[in-house]
Design a protein around this motif. Structure first.
Motif, PDB file in Angstrom:
ATOM      1  N   GLU A  79       0.826  -1.202   0.000  1.00  0.00           N
ATOM      2  CA  GLU A  79       0.000   0.000   0.000  1.00  0.00           C
ATOM      3  C   GLU A  79       0.866   1.261   0.000  1.00  0.00           C
ATOM      4  N   ALA A  80       1.946   1.256   0.782  1.00  0.00           N
ATOM      5  CA  ALA A  80       2.846   2.412   0.809  1.00  0.00           C
ATOM      6  C   ALA A  80       3.494   2.623  -0.554  1.00  0.00           C
ATOM      7  N   LEU A  81       3.881   1.541  -1.221  1.00  0.00           N
ATOM      8  CA  LEU A  81       4.478   1.648  -2.550  1.00  0.00           C
ATOM      9  C   LEU A  81       3.464   2.212  -3.550  1.00  0.00           C
ATOM     10  N   ALA A  82       2.234   1.719  -3.504  1.00  0.00           N
ATOM     11  CA  ALA A  82       1.202   2.211  -4.417  1.00  0.00           C
ATOM     12  C   ALA A  82       0.931   3.697  -4.178  1.00  0.00           C
ATOM     13  N   ASN A  83       0.876   4.109  -2.914  1.00  0.00           N
ATOM     14  CA  ASN A  83       0.650   5.524  -2.610  1.00  0.00           C
ATOM     15  C   ASN A  83       1.795   6.394  -3.102  1.00  0.00           C
ATOM     16  N   ALA A  84       3.035   5.907  -2.971  1.00  0.00           N
ATOM     17  CA  ALA A  84       4.189   6.668  -3.442  1.00  0.00           C
ATOM     18  C   ALA A  84       4.167   6.823  -4.960  1.00  0.00           C
ATOM     19  N   VAL A  85       3.767   5.769  -5.668  1.00  0.00           N
ATOM     20  CA  VAL A  85       3.689   5.833  -7.134  1.00  0.00           C
ATOM     21  C   VAL A  85       2.599   6.809  -7.552  1.00  0.00           C
ATOM     22  N   ARG A  86       1.435   6.750  -6.867  1.00  0.00           N
ATOM     23  CA  ARG A  86       0.358   7.692  -7.192  1.00  0.00           C
ATOM     24  C   ARG A  86       0.798   9.143  -6.964  1.00  0.00           C
ATOM     25  N   GLU A  87       1.484   9.373  -5.852  1.00  0.00           N
ATOM     26  CA  GLU A  87       1.939  10.733  -5.530  1.00  0.00           C
ATOM     27  C   GLU A  87       2.950  11.232  -6.560  1.00  0.00           C
ATOM     28  N   ALA A  88       3.853  10.360  -6.983  1.00  0.00           N
ATOM     29  CA  ALA A  88       4.863  10.760  -7.968  1.00  0.00           C
ATOM     30  C   ALA A  88       4.240  11.012  -9.340  1.00  0.00           C
ATOM     31  N   ALA A  89       3.161  10.305  -9.665  1.00  0.00           N
ATOM     32  CA  ALA A  89       2.535  10.453 -10.975  1.00  0.00           C
ATOM     33  C   ALA A  89       1.569  11.629 -11.025  1.00  0.00           C
ATOM     34  N   ARG A  90       1.180  12.148  -9.873  1.00  0.00           N
ATOM     35  CA  ARG A  90       0.226  13.258  -9.843  1.00  0.00           C
ATOM     36  C   ARG A  90       0.879  14.502 -10.441  1.00  0.00           C
ATOM     37  N   PRO A  91       0.199  15.145 -11.408  1.00  0.00           N
ATOM     38  CA  PRO A  91       0.782  16.341 -12.013  1.00  0.00           C
ATOM     39  C   PRO A  91       0.828  17.486 -11.001  1.00  0.00           C
ATOM     40  N   VAL A  92       1.872  18.269 -11.096  1.00  0.00           N
ATOM     41  CA  VAL A  92       2.023  19.422 -10.212  1.00  0.00           C
ATOM     42  C   VAL A  92       1.232  20.569 -10.822  1.00  0.00           C
ATOM     43  N   PRO A  93       0.265  21.122 -10.068  1.00  0.00           N
ATOM     44  CA  PRO A  93      -0.515  22.223 -10.638  1.00  0.00           C
ATOM     45  C   PRO A  93       0.371  23.448 -10.812  1.00  0.00           C
TER      46      PRO A  93
END
Length: 132
Positions: A79-93
């Protein structure tokens, strides 16, 4: 590139699965799971040699059996790995230009998650050797 470690026994070319360590002060042989990296005073053994291991007279053999469930990643790790990947893939506004707080540092460069800031009191522009 990862190179599989082989059994330390002479003429054995099978893959190592266990690590043998001697504790001379306690007259003990400790046979456990394969160590993370090769140690100079430890011996890596294949499954056959680990099963047939005997100790010298007066010595004790301690066999540490790893828990198979603990060997793999836990649900929390995944779960921590999945959250880190989601956070890294989120575009920076994009930042909207606007008044910043007085005395706040000014961002002049960015590389990944690192930022180069300039002190607002310092009016000189950074030269090329200071750029990241």
């Amino acid at each position: 590139m990862s190179i599989a470690r082989i059994c330390s026994r002479a003429a054995c070319h099978r893959a190592a699965v266990s690590t043998l360590t001697y504790v001379y002060a306690d007259s003990t042989c400790v046979l456990g799971p394969l160590a993370t990296y090769a140690e100079p005073h430890c011996y890596d053994l294949c499954a056959d040699h680990a099963d047939r291991l005997t100790a010298p007279n007066g010595w004790e053999v301690i066999r540490l059996a790893p828990d198979p469930a603990a060997a793999g990643p836990s649900d929390n790790d995944l779960e921590a790995l999945a959250n880190a990947v989601r956070e890294a893939a989120r575009p920076v506004p994009p930042r909207e230009p606007g008044p910043s707080a007085p005395g706040a540092p000014i961002e002049i460069a960015r590389r990944g998650h690192l930022r180069m800031l300039r002190d607002p009191g310092n009016s000189r522009a950074p030269d090329s050797s200071e750029q990241a």
